[in-house]
Design an enzyme around this catalytic site. Structure first.
Site, PDB file in Angstrom:
ATOM      1  CE  LYS A   1      21.948  50.809 -19.594  1.00 61.06           C
ATOM      2  NZ  LYS A   1      22.348  51.570 -18.411  1.00 61.06           N
TER       3      LYS A   1
ATOM      4  CD  GLN B   1      19.752  53.583 -16.590  1.00 67.76           C
ATOM      5  OE1 GLN B   1      20.336  52.508 -16.597  1.00 67.76           O
ATOM      6  NE2 GLN B   1      19.991  54.513 -17.493  1.00 67.76           N
TER       7      GLN B   1
ATOM      8  CG  ASP C   1      26.437  51.386 -14.156  1.00 68.34           C
ATOM      9  OD1 ASP C   1      26.469  51.424 -15.389  1.00 68.34           O
ATOM     10  OD2 ASP C   1      25.396  51.511 -13.479  1.00 68.34           O
TER      11      ASP C   1
HETATM   12  N1  L34 Z   1      23.744  53.503 -13.887  1.00 67.07           N
HETATM   13  N2  L34 Z   1      22.897  55.068 -15.343  1.00 67.07           N
HETATM   14  C1  L34 Z   1      23.713  54.036 -15.111  1.00 67.07           C
HETATM   15  N3  L34 Z   1      24.521  53.501 -16.062  1.00 67.07           N
HETATM   16  C2  L34 Z   1      24.512  54.015 -17.320  1.00 67.07           C
HETATM   17  O1  L34 Z   1      25.354  53.528 -18.239  1.00 67.07           O
HETATM   18  C3  L34 Z   1      23.635  55.067 -17.611  1.00 67.07           C
HETATM   19  N4  L34 Z   1      23.493  55.598 -18.876  1.00 67.07           N
HETATM   20  C4  L34 Z   1      23.190  57.035 -19.044  1.00 67.07           C
HETATM   21  C5  L34 Z   1      22.012  57.361 -18.132  1.00 67.07           C
HETATM   22  N5  L34 Z   1      22.075  56.708 -16.834  1.00 67.07           N
HETATM   23  C6  L34 Z   1      22.843  55.616 -16.591  1.00 67.07           C
HETATM   24  C7  L34 Z   1      23.023  54.914 -19.924  1.00 67.07           C
HETATM   25  O2  L34 Z   1      22.919  53.698 -19.947  1.00 67.07           O
HETATM   26  C8  L34 Z   1      22.814  57.109 -20.514  1.00 67.07           C
HETATM   27  N6  L34 Z   1      22.716  55.742 -20.952  1.00 67.07           N
HETATM   28  C9  L34 Z   1      22.259  55.348 -22.222  1.00 67.07           C
HETATM   29  C10 L34 Z   1      21.888  54.025 -22.500  1.00 67.07           C
HETATM   30  C11 L34 Z   1      21.401  53.662 -23.750  1.00 67.07           C
HETATM   31  C12 L34 Z   1      21.287  54.592 -24.729  1.00 67.07           C
HETATM   32  C13 L34 Z   1      21.652  55.905 -24.472  1.00 67.07           C
HETATM   33  C14 L34 Z   1      22.140  56.274 -23.219  1.00 67.07           C
HETATM   34  C15 L34 Z   1      20.713  54.189 -26.048  1.00 67.07           C
HETATM   35  O3  L34 Z   1      20.334  53.059 -26.242  1.00 67.07           O
HETATM   36  N7  L34 Z   1      20.605  55.148 -26.990  1.00 67.07           N
HETATM   37  C16 L34 Z   1      20.042  54.937 -28.311  1.00 67.07           C
HETATM   38  C17 L34 Z   1      18.683  55.601 -28.447  1.00 67.07           C
HETATM   39  C18 L34 Z   1      17.718  55.289 -27.359  1.00 67.07           C
HETATM   40  C19 L34 Z   1      16.402  56.051 -27.501  1.00 67.07           C
HETATM   41  O4  L34 Z   1      15.695  55.809 -28.487  1.00 67.07           O
HETATM   42  O5  L34 Z   1      16.099  56.890 -26.632  1.00 67.07           O
HETATM   43  C20 L34 Z   1      20.985  55.612 -29.332  1.00 67.07           C
HETATM   44  O6  L34 Z   1      20.948  55.188 -30.491  1.00 67.07           O
HETATM   45  O7  L34 Z   1      21.693  56.535 -28.957  1.00 67.07           O
END
Ligand code: L34
Ligand code: NAD
Length: 304
Positions: free
Chosen positions: A53, A97, A120
């Site tokens: 982020k 988060q 959020d």
């Molecule tokens: N407050 N908490 C709050 N807001 C959110 O919107 C989230 N979430 C979830 C968990 N807790 C939270 C997220 O941001 C899940 N989540 C999230 C954010 C980013 C990614 C996945 C879930 C992401 O960047 N995923 C990448 C891979 C990341 C890695 O290598 O682990 C992808 O390509 O899916």
């Protein structure tokens, strides 16, 4: 073979558009939007997500700060910090988060953030406005799913959709936008007929509803839940689930809810994990932060 919906590419397009819009906004004399992420504890996945982020914010021209706390802090301490950020003139977006430690009441924490700075969309007021089809800040993952469907040219009007998972932060807001009237104020409605499945939906029913669906959105965290025999040929399958598994060689990898290798042979379009909904969540958080900054613009001092 299904078309792969490249979340990374769509997210990059969105961030590029935001970058230009933010540059123009700053040229008008406003200070750059700013985002403050709070992370409590040392969950590695949470740290990765927050890092993504902050990197995205820097790319778009949003000032981002991360505040890290030990999991031993009290709820009262966290609430005081949120209050301070609510009152700060230089913070537009606040994100706590999730998950927060078990010692804290998650709902109380989400409701402590000013609804204007709640990027959020988890505050009770923003959730309520979403449910009433009003313009509001929408949870980033749900907005990411909607944006992905729209940008991929997938028709939803009058189509049958199944949402698997009914969590308040993910499944529920996705189902809300999918079934809502496009003509309503939010402009996010998709006019689909929606079935919501969850952990108590009998397996046979889950299969039946999915087999009849034009669009399946799975958000459970159960790897392999959505199998090829559940897919109507040509259907769109959006995989929100993310589970970390360790393979036979001891390497950790990310998997979704969908049996991807088999489902791509039958579906019309599928999102990968990673590289699907995850990057969209991050991009839509940037969208929400800019939105919050614009909404607060009367309060924002122009630098001329
Ligand atoms: N407050 N908490 C709050 N807001 C959110 O919107 C989230 N979430 C979830 C968990 N807790 C939270 C997220 O941001 C899940 N989540 C999230 C954010 C980013 C990614 C996945 C879930 C992401 O960047 N995923 C990448 C891979 C990341 C890695 O290598 O682990 C992808 O390509 O899916
Ligand atoms: P959650 O645990 O709050 O909700 C899971 C939902 O799945 C529940 O509503 C439950 O009823 C349902 N469920 C569980 N077992 C089921 C079954 N056998 N059949 C049908 N439904 C079942 O989780 P959440 O916060 O909604 O997240 C769901 C998944 O999405 C997790 O894997 C999470 O990591 C992932 N996630 C991804 C992103 C992203 O950006 N890609 C964002 C948020 C969450």
């Amino acid at each position: 073979m299904a078309k792969i919906l490249d979340g990374k590419k769509i997210a990059k397009d969105i961030k590029d558009e935001l970058k230009i819009q933010i540059q123009e906004w700053v040229k008008e004399g406003y200070r750059a939007p700013s985002l403050c992420c709070i992370i409590v504890g040392d969950d590695p996945a949470s740290h990765t997500y927050v890092k993504n982020k902050v990197l995205a914010a820097q790319y778009c021209g949003i000032n981002a700060e991360t505040i890290k706390f030990e999991s031993t802090i009290t709820e009262e301490f966290l609430l005081d910090k949120i209050k301070e950020l609510n009152e700060s003139d230089i913070v537009d977006g606040i994100l706590i988060q999730l998950p927060v430690p078990d010692t804290m009441d998650e709902r109380k924490v989400c409701n402590a953030v000013s609804p204007h700075k709640d990027v959020d969309g988890f505050h009770i007021v923003n959730v309520g406005q979403l449910c009433l089809d009003m313009k509001t800040i929408v949870p980033a993952t749900a907005l990411g799913v909607v944006e992905m469907i729209k940008r991929s040219g997938i028709e939803t009007h009058g189509r049958k959709a199944v949402v698997i998972g009914r969590s308040k932060n993910v499944g529920m807001p996705i189902a809300i936008m999918l079934h809502t009237d496009k003509k309503h104020e939010s402009g996010l409605g998709m006019d689909a007929t929606v079935t919501i499945c969850h952990r108590y939906t009998p397996k046979n029913d889950l299969e039946f509803f999915c087999q009849n669906a034009d669009i399946i959105i799975s958000a459970t965290g159960i790897p392999g839940l959505v199998k090829a025999n559940m897919i109507k040929p040509g259907a769109t399958v959006i995989d929100v689930g993310i589970t970390r598994i360790t393979d036979a060689e001891g390497k950790t990898k990310l998997v979704g809810d969908v049996d991807y290798d088999e489902v791509i042979k039958i579906a019309g379009a599928v999102t990968p994990v990673p590289g699907g909904v995850g990057p969209m969540t991050v991009a839509m958080l940037m969208h929400n932060t800019f939105q919050a900054a614009k909404n607060l613009r009367e309060k924002t001092v122009k630098i001329s």
